[in-house]
Enzyme design. Structure first.
Site, PDB file in Angstrom:
ATOM      1  N   GLU A   1     -21.278  -1.771 -38.672  1.00 23.61           N
ATOM      2  CA  GLU A   1     -19.940  -1.609 -38.089  1.00 23.61           C
ATOM      3  C   GLU A   1     -19.749  -2.587 -36.920  1.00 23.61           C
ATOM      4  O   GLU A   1     -18.671  -3.171 -36.756  1.00 23.61           O
ATOM      5  CB  GLU A   1     -19.753  -0.149 -37.648  1.00 23.61           C
ATOM      6  CG  GLU A   1     -18.453   0.182 -36.959  1.00 23.61           C
ATOM      7  CD  GLU A   1     -17.190  -0.125 -37.763  1.00 23.61           C
ATOM      8  OE1 GLU A   1     -17.261  -0.375 -38.973  1.00 23.61           O
ATOM      9  OE2 GLU A   1     -16.108  -0.134 -37.134  1.00 23.61           O
TER      10      GLU A   1
ATOM     11  N   LYS B   1     -16.841  -5.424 -36.800  1.00 26.21           N
ATOM     12  CA  LYS B   1     -15.877  -5.575 -35.700  1.00 26.21           C
ATOM     13  C   LYS B   1     -15.870  -7.013 -35.214  1.00 26.21           C
ATOM     14  O   LYS B   1     -14.830  -7.603 -34.999  1.00 26.21           O
ATOM     15  CB  LYS B   1     -16.219  -4.655 -34.511  1.00 26.21           C
ATOM     16  CG  LYS B   1     -15.971  -3.199 -34.671  1.00 26.21           C
ATOM     17  CD  LYS B   1     -14.526  -2.776 -34.653  1.00 26.21           C
ATOM     18  CE  LYS B   1     -13.935  -2.798 -36.014  1.00 26.21           C
ATOM     19  NZ  LYS B   1     -14.127  -1.737 -36.925  1.00 26.21           N
TER      20      LYS B   1
ATOM     21  N   HIS C   1     -37.877 -10.113 -44.226  1.00 21.08           N
ATOM     22  CA  HIS C   1     -37.660 -10.411 -45.643  1.00 21.08           C
ATOM     23  C   HIS C   1     -36.502 -11.388 -45.831  1.00 21.08           C
ATOM     24  O   HIS C   1     -35.890 -11.421 -46.891  1.00 21.08           O
ATOM     25  CB  HIS C   1     -37.405  -9.110 -46.420  1.00 21.08           C
ATOM     26  CG  HIS C   1     -38.567  -8.181 -46.390  1.00 21.08           C
ATOM     27  ND1 HIS C   1     -39.761  -8.465 -47.014  1.00 21.08           N
ATOM     28  CD2 HIS C   1     -38.749  -6.986 -45.768  1.00 21.08           C
ATOM     29  CE1 HIS C   1     -40.617  -7.474 -46.802  1.00 21.08           C
ATOM     30  NE2 HIS C   1     -40.023  -6.564 -46.039  1.00 21.08           N
TER      31      HIS C   1
ATOM     32  N   ARG D   1       0.214  -3.553 -39.452  1.00 18.95           N
ATOM     33  CA  ARG D   1      -0.355  -3.413 -40.794  1.00 18.95           C
ATOM     34  C   ARG D   1      -0.888  -4.733 -41.323  1.00 18.95           C
ATOM     35  O   ARG D   1      -1.648  -4.750 -42.286  1.00 18.95           O
ATOM     36  CB  ARG D   1       0.719  -2.886 -41.762  1.00 18.95           C
ATOM     37  CG  ARG D   1       1.118  -1.456 -41.484  1.00 18.95           C
ATOM     38  CD  ARG D   1       2.413  -1.114 -42.176  1.00 18.95           C
ATOM     39  NE  ARG D   1       2.269  -1.062 -43.618  1.00 18.95           N
ATOM     40  CZ  ARG D   1       2.052   0.049 -44.309  1.00 18.95           C
ATOM     41  NH1 ARG D   1       1.930   1.186 -43.685  1.00 18.95           N
ATOM     42  NH2 ARG D   1       1.947   0.027 -45.620  1.00 18.95           N
TER      43      ARG D   1
ATOM     44  N   CYS E   1       2.051  -5.090 -46.785  1.00 22.62           N
ATOM     45  CA  CYS E   1       3.499  -5.170 -46.688  1.00 22.62           C
ATOM     46  C   CYS E   1       4.076  -3.922 -46.020  1.00 22.62           C
ATOM     47  O   CYS E   1       3.536  -2.824 -46.168  1.00 22.62           O
ATOM     48  CB  CYS E   1       4.110  -5.263 -48.080  1.00 22.62           C
ATOM     49  SG  CYS E   1       3.474  -6.625 -49.036  1.00 22.62           S
TER      50      CYS E   1
ATOM     51  N   ASN F   1       6.415  -3.159 -51.855  1.00 26.77           N
ATOM     52  CA  ASN F   1       5.034  -3.126 -51.397  1.00 26.77           C
ATOM     53  C   ASN F   1       4.208  -2.700 -52.606  1.00 26.77           C
ATOM     54  O   ASN F   1       4.539  -1.714 -53.249  1.00 26.77           O
ATOM     55  CB  ASN F   1       4.924  -2.087 -50.262  1.00 26.77           C
ATOM     56  CG  ASN F   1       3.508  -1.917 -49.761  1.00 26.77           C
ATOM     57  OD1 ASN F   1       2.618  -2.675 -50.150  1.00 26.77           O
ATOM     58  ND2 ASN F   1       3.297  -0.946 -48.898  1.00 26.77           N
TER      59      ASN F   1
ATOM     60  N   TRP G   1       2.654  -9.337 -47.028  1.00 22.90           N
ATOM     61  CA  TRP G   1       1.241  -9.745 -46.996  1.00 22.90           C
ATOM     62  C   TRP G   1       0.980 -10.321 -48.380  1.00 22.90           C
ATOM     63  O   TRP G   1       0.997  -9.597 -49.375  1.00 22.90           O
ATOM     64  CB  TRP G   1       0.363  -8.528 -46.716  1.00 22.90           C
ATOM     65  CG  TRP G   1      -1.068  -8.825 -46.465  1.00 22.90           C
ATOM     66  CD1 TRP G   1      -1.628  -9.241 -45.278  1.00 22.90           C
ATOM     67  CD2 TRP G   1      -2.164  -8.694 -47.389  1.00 22.90           C
ATOM     68  NE1 TRP G   1      -2.978  -9.379 -45.419  1.00 22.90           N
ATOM     69  CE2 TRP G   1      -3.342  -9.054 -46.704  1.00 22.90           C
ATOM     70  CE3 TRP G   1      -2.260  -8.323 -48.723  1.00 22.90           C
ATOM     71  CZ2 TRP G   1      -4.590  -9.040 -47.300  1.00 22.90           C
ATOM     72  CZ3 TRP G   1      -3.510  -8.311 -49.322  1.00 22.90           C
ATOM     73  CH2 TRP G   1      -4.658  -8.668 -48.614  1.00 22.90           C
TER      74      TRP G   1
ATOM     75  N   GLU H   1     -14.260  -9.357 -37.811  1.00 21.31           N
ATOM     76  CA  GLU H   1     -12.825  -9.091 -38.009  1.00 21.31           C
ATOM     77  C   GLU H   1     -11.961  -9.722 -36.920  1.00 21.31           C
ATOM     78  O   GLU H   1     -10.941 -10.314 -37.215  1.00 21.31           O
ATOM     79  CB  GLU H   1     -12.552  -7.573 -37.954  1.00 21.31           C
ATOM     80  CG  GLU H   1     -12.802  -6.833 -39.244  1.00 21.31           C
ATOM     81  CD  GLU H   1     -12.498  -5.342 -39.109  1.00 21.31           C
ATOM     82  OE1 GLU H   1     -11.905  -4.784 -40.032  1.00 21.31           O
ATOM     83  OE2 GLU H   1     -12.871  -4.716 -38.081  1.00 21.31           O
TER      84      GLU H   1
END
Ligand code: G6P
Length: 611
Positions: A484, A488, A507, A27, A2, A100, A75, A491
C-alpha cells in the site's frame, strides 16, 4: 472515471452544471463538456480538453443560457482525450447524450448507422447512442420511449443523460452497470453520477437501480420506469454527511485533509459496534449470526487499495479466527473457474461500492454456491451494498482524493471487527479478544499521535523527491502495508515503487539496491522483527539507504545510512493500521515536493466504473 450532471430547473443551469462538474473532478477525467437547451429551442454545446476550468473559460467567452441541460467529465476509453471525443455527443444538432461506461457492441451499431447515412465525428462508443436515439426519436412515441428502445440494443455498461430539442422541458437518465442518482430539488430535479455533485442544490437523492430509466420534467416531476418497463416509486434518501466533505477546509489538498480525518472516522467506524469484550455481530445485518456460524472459509475480492486491505485481513482471519481465507483481485477472479468449498462466505471490499470488476465478481459469485455475501463498503446505497446479503459500512465519509487513505484504514478497522465476529464463533481466546477490543478503543488516540509526527516525515520526504525508484519492505501482515505504501508513492508522485515481503529480498530485488534506491521498511515490534533486521542489514551491506518506521520499544537505532522514525507502541494486532499512516504522509509530501496533482493524479480515476 466519467462524471455526469444534469438539471431541469426554474433558473439558468449553467452554474449548477459547472459546479457539479467541479465537484466530480476528483473522480479523474481528461476533458469536459456541457449542452443546454436554449429558450429559442436551440441546443448548444461547449467542450474543452483538460480541466473543468478550461470549460469554464469557454463558457465565460460564450455562455449557455437555458434551464435544461447536461454536462460531463470524460475519462478516455475509446479515442484519445480531444474536443471531438469529449461529451456531450450530438446527433443532427437536435439531441445530446452524456455517457459513463462502455458500449461493447458499438462497432456493429456504428456500421449499421453509417449504412443509413449517419456521419461520425468522434472515435467514441457513445456517439452511437446519440445517432441511434436520433433514428428512434423520429419513429413513434416520446423521448423516454425512444431511449428505452435504444437501451434494448446496447450491450455493456452505462449511465446516461439525454436532452432533445423536441422536448425542451425534459432530461432523461438511465443506468445499467454505472451509478446514477436523481437529486430531488424544490420544483427542480437533477441527475448525477455521485450525490457530491449536487450537494450545492439538494441533500435529497434517489439512488437509481439497475435498469431504471428516469424522466425529469420541469417543475421537479420525476418518473421512473424499471428494467421491466413498469412505473416504480423509489425511496428518497437524505445525504447525511453534509457538504463540508466537498471542501478542503484549511488543508492544501483533500488527501491531507482525509489523512488527518482518520482518528475521527476510525472512531465512527467502531461506534456502537463494540461490546465490553467483543463485537456486536448484528452490526453486519440480521442474518449475520446465522451465516457467520456456518462459515468454514472466506473468499475476499477487491481492487486497488481495497485489495491490500483484504490481504491484511487474510493474516488476521487465519491467525485470530482460524478460518481459511483467500484474497484475490476482482478482475482476475471474475474470469476464472473458481472452486467454492462448501460453507464459503464471499466478501467484497470497496470504498465506492461501484467498482465495475468488484460488482461483476459479486454477481458472478451469486450463482457459484457461496453461503452468502458480505460487502464492507463506504457508500450507503451503492450497488455493492444493495446487492449483498450482509453489509458493514465503513464510516469514512466521502473520500475525494483519488489516492485512498481514510477509506483504507476504516476498511482495516471494519475487517478487524469482522475477524473478531468470526473469531468469537470459532473459539478465539477470551483474553486475546478483550485485548484487541481494548486496543481498538485506544486506536483513534494512537492514530492522532502518529499524525503528530508529520513534520518529521515531511523532513524525510526531501530525500525522495529526486529519486526514480523506491523499494518497500514488510513481513507478515505488514507486507500488504508495504504494498500500500508503494502504491501511494507511485500513484501521486509518479516514482516507480515496488513492495516485497522482506524475506524475498535476496531472491531478486537485492540486485537493484544501491545508493539511488531508497528502501523503506515497516518494522513493528512483532515476532518477525529479528528476521526483518537481518534483511535490513542485507540492504545496508549493498549501500542502500534505509528508512525504517519502527516501534519506540524496538532497538533499531539510527546510524549512517539508516534513518529511523519511532511510532508509539501498539498492540501487534492493530500495527498494520498504524504503520499505514507514515507511508501515506511520506507519499503526500514527496508528491507536494514534486509538484504533481496530488488529489487528481494523471491517468487515474477515483471510482472505476468501467472494466
Ligand atoms: C481506483 C481508486 C483506488 C481504489 C480502487 C478500488 O483504482 O483510484 O483508490 O482503491 O479504485 O476502488 P473501490 O471503490 O472499489 O475501493
Amino acid at each position: 472515471m466519467c462524471g455526469i450532471v444534469g438539471a431541469v430547473a426554474g433558473r439558468n443551469v449553467q452554474g449548477i452544471l459547472l459546479e457539479g462538474l467541479k465537484r466530480l473532478e476528483y473522480r479523474g477525467y481528461d476533458s469536459a463538456g456541457m449542452a443546454v437547451l436554449g429558450e429559442s429551442g436551440s441546443l448548444d454545446r461547449r467542450r474543452a480538453v483538460g480541466k473543468v476550468a478550461a470549460l469554464a473559460e469557454r463558457l465565460e467567452q460564450m455562455a449557455l443560457p437555458g434551464s435544461v441541460g447536461i454536462a460531463h467529465t470524460r475519462w478516455a476509453t475509446h479515442g484519445k482525450p480531444s474536443e471531438e471525443n469529449a461529451h456531450p455527443h450530438q446527433s443532427a444538432g437536435r439531441l445530446a447524450v452524456v455517457h459513463n461506461g462502455i458500449i461493447e457492441n458499438f462497432e456493429t451499431l456504428k456500421a449499421d448507422l453509417q449504412a443509413s447515412g449517419y456521419v461520425f465525428e468522434s472515435q467514441t462508443d457513445t456517439e452511437v447512442i446519440a445517432h441511434l436515439l436520433d433514428r428512434e426519436s423520429q419513429a413513434q412515441g416520446d423521448l423516454m420511449a425512444a431511449v428505452q428502445r435504444v437501451l434494448a440494443r446496447l450491450d455493456g455498461a452505462y449511465a446516461l443523460g439525454v436532452v432533445h430539442a423536441a422536448e425542451p422541458d425534459v432530461v432523461i437518465g438511465a443506468r445499467k452497470g454505472s451509478p446514477l442518482v436523481v437529486g430531488v430539488g424544490i420544483e427542480e430535479a437533477f441527475l448525477a453520477s455521485d450525490p457530491l455533485a449536487l450537494l450545492q442544490v439538494t441533500d435529497r437523492f434517489i439512488y437509481l437501480q439497475e435498469g431504471d430509466v428516469v424522466r425529469l420534467t420541469r417543475g421537479g416531476v420525476i418518473e421512473i420506469v424499471d428494467a421491466e418497463g413498469r412505473s416504480v416509486e423509489r425511496e428518497i434518501q437524505t445525504f447525511e454527511h453534509g457538504d463540508g466533505a466537498a471542501n478542503k477546509g484549511n488543508y492544501r489538498h483533500f488527501m491531507l485533509k482525509e489523512i488527518h480525518e482518520q482518528p475521527a472516522v476510525i472512531a465512527q467506524t467502531l461506534e456502537g459496534r463494540l461490546t465490553d469484550r467483543g463485537v456486536l455481530v448484528k452490526s453486519f445485518g440480521v442474518e449475520a449470526e446465522a451465516l457467520f456460524s456456518q462459515a468454514r472459509q472466506i473468499h475476499i475480492i477487491a481492487c486497488g487499495t481495497s485489495y491490500h486491505a483484504g490481504m491484511v485481513a487474510r493474516y488476521w482471519l487465519e491467525r485470530y479466527a482460524g478460518i481459511p481465507t483467500q484474497v484475490e483481485v476482482a478482475s482476475e477472479y471474475r474470469y476464472r473457474r473458481v472452486v467454492v468449498p462448501e460453507g464459503t462466505l464471499f466478501v467484497t471490499l470497496s470504498q465506492s461500492g461501484e467498482t465495475a470488476d468488484t460488482l461483476a465478481a459479486l454477481r458472478f459469485a451469486k450463482g457459484s454456491g457461496y453461503l452468502g455475501s458480505l460487502a464492507i463498503c463506504n457508500v450507503p446505497g451503492s450497488s455493492l451494498v444493495r446487492e449483498s446479503d450482509l453489509t458493514l459500512m465503513t464510516h469514512a465519509g466521502p473520500e475525494i482524493g483519488v489516492a485512498s487513505t481514510k477509506a483504507f484504514t476504516t476498511q482495516l478497522t471494519a475487517l478487524m471487527l469482522f475477524t473478531l465476529a468470526l473469531g468469537r464463533q470459532r473459539g478465539i481466546d477470551d483474553g486475546q479478544q478483550a485485548d484487541i477490543v481494548a486496543a481498538l478503543r485506544g486506536l483513534p488516540a494512537l492514530v492522532t499521535r502518529v499524525l503528530a509526527l508529520d513534520p518529521e516525515i515531511e523532513r524525510l520526504s526531501v530525500d525522495f523527491a529526486e529519486k526514480h525508484h523506491a523499494l518497500f519492505l514488510g513481513r507478515g501482515a505488514h507486507f500488504p502495508i508495504a504494498l500500500e505504501g508503494a502504491l501511494k508513492l507511485k500513484e501521486i508522485s509518479y516514482i516507480h515503487a515496488e513492495a516485497y515481503p522482506a524475506g524475498e529480498l535476496k531472491h531478486g530485488p537485492l540486485a537493484l539496491v544501491d545508493s539511488e534506491m531508497p528502501v523503506i521498511s515497516v518494522a513493528p515490534n512483532d515476532e518477525l522483527l529479528d528476521k526483518l533486521k537481518s534483511n535490513l542489514q542485507e540492504v545496508r551491506a549493498r549501500g542502500g539507504e534505509l528508512y525504517v518506521f519502527g516501534d519506540e520499544q524496538v532497538a533499531i537505532e539510527p546510524e549512517e545510512g539508516i534513518k529511523v522514525l519511532h511510532l508509539p507502541h501498539v498492540d501487534e494486532a492493530l500495527a498494520p493500521i498504524l504503520y499505514t499512516l507514515p507511508l501515506q504522509l511520506l507519499s503526500y509530501h514527496v508528491a507536494v515536493l514534486k509538484g504533481t496533482d496530488v488529489d487528481q493524479p494523471r491517468n487515474l480515476a477515483k471510482s472505476v466504473t468501467v472494466e
